[in-house]
Design an enzyme around this catalytic site. Structure first.
Site, short mmCIF file in Angstrom:
data_model
loop_
_atom_site.label_atom_id
_atom_site.label_comp_id
_atom_site.label_asym_id
_atom_site.label_seq_id
_atom_site.Cartn_x
_atom_site.Cartn_y
_atom_site.Cartn_z
N GLU A 14 -17.60 -0.59 -10.10
CA GLU A 14 -18.00 0.63 -9.38
C GLU A 14 -18.23 1.78 -10.36
O GLU A 14 -19.24 2.48 -10.32
CB GLU A 14 -16.91 1.03 -8.37
CG GLU A 14 -16.64 0.01 -7.27
CD GLU A 14 -15.66 -1.09 -7.67
OE1 GLU A 14 -15.37 -1.25 -8.88
OE2 GLU A 14 -15.18 -1.79 -6.75
N GLY A 26 -2.72 2.14 -13.64
CA GLY A 26 -3.82 2.91 -13.05
C GLY A 26 -3.37 3.89 -11.97
O GLY A 26 -3.72 5.07 -11.99
N ARG A 27 -2.55 3.42 -11.04
CA ARG A 27 -2.15 4.29 -9.92
C ARG A 27 -1.03 5.25 -10.30
O ARG A 27 -0.54 6.00 -9.47
CB ARG A 27 -1.77 3.44 -8.70
CG ARG A 27 -0.74 2.38 -8.97
CD ARG A 27 -0.66 1.36 -7.85
NE ARG A 27 0.22 0.24 -8.19
CZ ARG A 27 -0.13 -0.84 -8.86
NH1 ARG A 27 -1.38 -0.96 -9.29
NH2 ARG A 27 0.73 -1.81 -9.11
N GLU A 45 -0.64 -1.02 -3.28
CA GLU A 45 -1.02 -1.82 -4.45
C GLU A 45 0.24 -2.16 -5.26
O GLU A 45 0.32 -3.20 -5.90
CB GLU A 45 -2.05 -1.07 -5.31
CG GLU A 45 -2.83 -2.00 -6.23
CD GLU A 45 -4.01 -1.34 -6.93
OE1 GLU A 45 -3.78 -0.57 -7.88
OE2 GLU A 45 -5.16 -1.59 -6.53
N HIS A 101 -4.24 15.27 17.13
CA HIS A 101 -5.33 15.08 18.09
C HIS A 101 -6.03 13.74 17.91
O HIS A 101 -7.11 13.52 18.44
CB HIS A 101 -6.33 16.24 17.98
CG HIS A 101 -5.77 17.52 18.52
ND1 HIS A 101 -5.92 17.91 19.83
CD2 HIS A 101 -5.00 18.46 17.93
CE1 HIS A 101 -5.30 19.06 20.02
NE2 HIS A 101 -4.73 19.42 18.88
N LYS A 134 -12.97 -9.32 -6.42
CA LYS A 134 -13.87 -8.82 -7.48
C LYS A 134 -14.71 -9.97 -8.04
O LYS A 134 -15.91 -9.84 -8.25
CB LYS A 134 -13.05 -8.24 -8.64
CG LYS A 134 -12.44 -6.88 -8.40
CD LYS A 134 -11.81 -6.40 -9.71
CE LYS A 134 -10.89 -5.21 -9.49
NZ LYS A 134 -10.12 -4.86 -10.68
N LYS A 156 -9.45 3.12 -16.83
CA LYS A 156 -8.50 2.55 -17.79
C LYS A 156 -9.18 1.44 -18.60
O LYS A 156 -9.06 1.39 -19.81
CB LYS A 156 -7.27 2.01 -17.04
CG LYS A 156 -6.22 1.43 -17.95
CD LYS A 156 -4.96 1.07 -17.19
CE LYS A 156 -3.98 0.37 -18.13
NZ LYS A 156 -2.75 -0.06 -17.47
O1 F6P Z 1 -8.16 -1.82 -7.66
C1 F6P Z 1 -7.75 -2.40 -8.83
C2 F6P Z 1 -7.66 -1.43 -9.97
O2 F6P Z 1 -7.38 -2.18 -11.11
C3 F6P Z 1 -6.64 -0.32 -9.78
O3 F6P Z 1 -5.35 -0.71 -10.07
C4 F6P Z 1 -7.16 0.73 -10.68
O4 F6P Z 1 -6.59 1.97 -10.39
C5 F6P Z 1 -8.63 0.65 -10.37
O5 F6P Z 1 -8.88 -0.74 -10.21
C6 F6P Z 1 -9.54 1.24 -11.39
O6 F6P Z 1 -9.42 0.62 -12.64
P1 F6P Z 1 -9.99 1.29 -13.94
O7 F6P Z 1 -9.26 2.58 -14.17
O8 F6P Z 1 -9.74 0.30 -15.05
O9 F6P Z 1 -11.45 1.55 -13.75
#
Ligand code: F6P
Length: 541
Positions: free
Chosen positions: A223, A277-278, A363, A394, A505, A217
């Site tokens: 990452e 995002g979620r 979240e 199990h 972060k 987003k």
């Molecule tokens: O973990 C925090 C967060 O902002 C989530 O809400 C989101 O889904 C994820 O990081 C990834 O964010 P982005 O889509 O901006 O890379």
């Protein structure tokens, strides 16, 4: 701060002060606390037929819960007193209910038809069908071999690079709908920052047949950007600089950053700040899914979401499946003292569904401050966990049957197999029903050694559906999205922000130099300083 839900005076009262909440407290204490599920069934012979709800293709059997007709009436009153109906309308009409970020919350628009008129006046909502059309054309062109890799080879491998909502949705749905994958296409994902996922793919995949979808987003997430850069380096090393354009597509709200990364304008797919995002797999975040499933199948997932949206918006509170699930969640969480909730799908294709719901629920509702800035006075989001079918049996069912904690359970149960012999799914069904029965009835015959007693009386929901199709999956996801929403409304929290992920972060950013370049650790935490020293020693520095 503006009130998230106009029309109700949030700051004037807490949910625990509502008359229905107080009536539930008395009802629990005087009528239900010491009454077993078995007794509830003995007293009410029609319970198994009555405590069932339908929504689209889903049937919810909630008879094995600690509720009576009176409890259910109080649930409905509580939903009314907490302004759930007004809040549902506030979301669908595009009010800016995400108050800390001052945004509308419109994942429901993403799966609507224009004739549903969901928040059409909110900026950019009308653009969403144009993006869907571009995704459809792009996917068809990839499948037809009109869009190919830099060497002219067709794409066979789609690698989604994202994390959180930009990973869990695509991964969960891709695995759930494995039996719908387009012939010749395969789905992979890269999310964690340690680099091992991509390292493994490098030895497995032919780069000439590999299409990366960078999914973020913000397009700034550590990452995702680290993995995207590593993937780009691999493409440059193996196919040359010019190949980057051909082997990368991207989805984001950040058009400038997609441009800077080198994504071709026609391979960029946008979405908007009103998509959390979620809650985003219904948007261009579903691009990698559309590529592996085909656009038609992806559209069927959206259709499933829309079916649940209509049920949620139009059904009376007492027959509204997300509302009833939310009220049950709150019931165990705040009255019975349950701290966790287990999600147990009896179809291995749903093996990432519990992980998906972990982000969705925790979240969203892992909050302790209300939308008016005051502290909540009740428990909020439960800890969500789970695992698919007999693997879970199990592993941790021992604790469910004989541990000291109450764990309410949702079983998810398709009637037919998702691509294997029906006789095997029949075994899964028998196991699921047996577990639900054992959790309720327990086992305590006279004279039984204590260690063999199953206490029983453990509540469960059973969600049944004919088959795991794109439509039923869409309905399941939207069902839980709306359950989370109703819980958030009830507790007075904002289910759509996630400020609690920021501190970690920021600290990680500040530590990278000390960890990898031997710079001085700038922080004051003695434990962190010692750990950095120990890790350096282990690496021989
Ligand atoms: O973990 C925090 C967060 O902002 C989530 O809400 C989101 O889904 C994820 O990081 C990834 O964010 P982005 O889509 O901006 O890379």
């Amino acid at each position: 701060m503006p009130d998230a839900y106009p029309g109700r005076k949030l700051s004037a009262r807490y949910p625990t002060d509502l008359p229905a909440w107080q009536a539930l407290r008395t009802h629990y204490r005087d009528e239900l606390r010491h009454r077993s599920l078995k007794e509830l069934f003995r007293r009410d012979r029609s319970r198994a037929e009555r405590l069932v709800l339908s929504a689209g293709d889903l049937t919810l059997d909630y008879s094995k819960n600690h509720v009576t007709s009176k409890t259910l009436k109080l649930f409905t009153r509580l939903a009314k007193e907490s302004s759930v109906p007004e809040s549902i309308e506030a979301m669908f009409s595009g009010e800016r209910i995400n108050v800390t970020e001052d945004r509308a919350v419109l994942h429901v628009a993403l799966r609507s038809k224009i004739s549903d008129r969901v928040a059409l006046e909110v900026p950019a909502v009308r653009d969403l069908w144009g993006v869907l059309t571009r995704i459809e054309e792009y996917v068809h062109a990839v499948h037809a071999g009109e869009i190919v890799g830099s060497t002219g080879k067709r794409f066979r491998n789609v690698v989604n690079i994202g994390i959180g909502g930009s990973d869990l949705g695509p991964v969960m749905v891709a695995r759930a709908l494995r039996h719908y994958w387009t012939d010749g296409m395969r789905f992979f994902s890269v999310s964690n920052v340690d680099g091992t996922q991509l390292a493994d793919l490098r030895s497995e995949l032919d780069p000439a047949e590999t299409l990366f979808v960078v999914c973020s987003k913000t397009f700034t997430t550590l990452e995702t950007m680290s993995n995207a850069r590593a993937a780009r380096a691999w493409i440059v090393d193996t196919l040359g600089d010019a190949a980057v354009e051909a082997h990368f597509a991207a989805t984001s709200t950040n058009h400038a950053a997609m441009n800077d990364f080198g994504i071709r304008p026609d391979f960029r797919f946008g979405f908007w700040d009103w998509v959390g995002g979620r809650y985003s797999l219904w948007s261009a975040v579903g691009l990698s899914l559309a590529l592996v499933l085909g656009f038609e199948t992806f559209s069927r997932v959206l259709l499933g979401g829309r079916i649940m949206d209509q049920h949620f918006r139009l059904s009376p509170l007492s027959e509204n499946m997300p509302v009833v699930l939310a009220m049950l969640g709150n019931w165990y969480n705040n009255f019975f003292g349950a701290e966790t909730h287990a999600i147990l799908p009896y179809d291995n294709r749903l093996d990432r569904f519990p992980a998906y719901l972990q982000q969705l629920q925790m979240e969203s509702n892992g909050k302790s401050v209300r939308t008016d800035g005051k502290r909540v006075r009740c428990e909020t989001g439960a800890v969500i966990w789970g695992e698919a079918g007999n693997n879970a049996q199990h592993s941790f069912y021992q604790l469910l049957h004989q541990g000291t904690r109450l764990v309410p359970v949702d079983f998810l149960l398709p009637a037919t197999s998702s691509g294997a012999a029906q006789s095997l799914q029949d075994l899964a069904i028998a196991n699921c029903l047996a577990q639900a029965e054992a959790l309720m009835d327990g086992f305590d015959e006279g004279g039984l050694a204590p260690h063999r007693v199953h206490r029983g009386n453990n509540p469960s929901n059973v969600l049944v559906f004919g088959a795991l199709t794109p439509e039923t999956l869409g309905q399941l996801i939207a069902l839980y999205e709306h359950k989370v929403f109703v819980e958030g409304v009830l507790w007075g929290i904002n289910s759509f922000d996630q400020w609690g992920v920021e501190l970690g972060k920021r600290l990680a950013d500040s530590m990278t130099g000390a960890v990898s370049r031997h710079e001085q650790y700038e922080g004051s935490n003695a434990s962190t300083a010692a750990l950095i020293g120990r890790l350096q020693e282990l690496r021989g520095h």
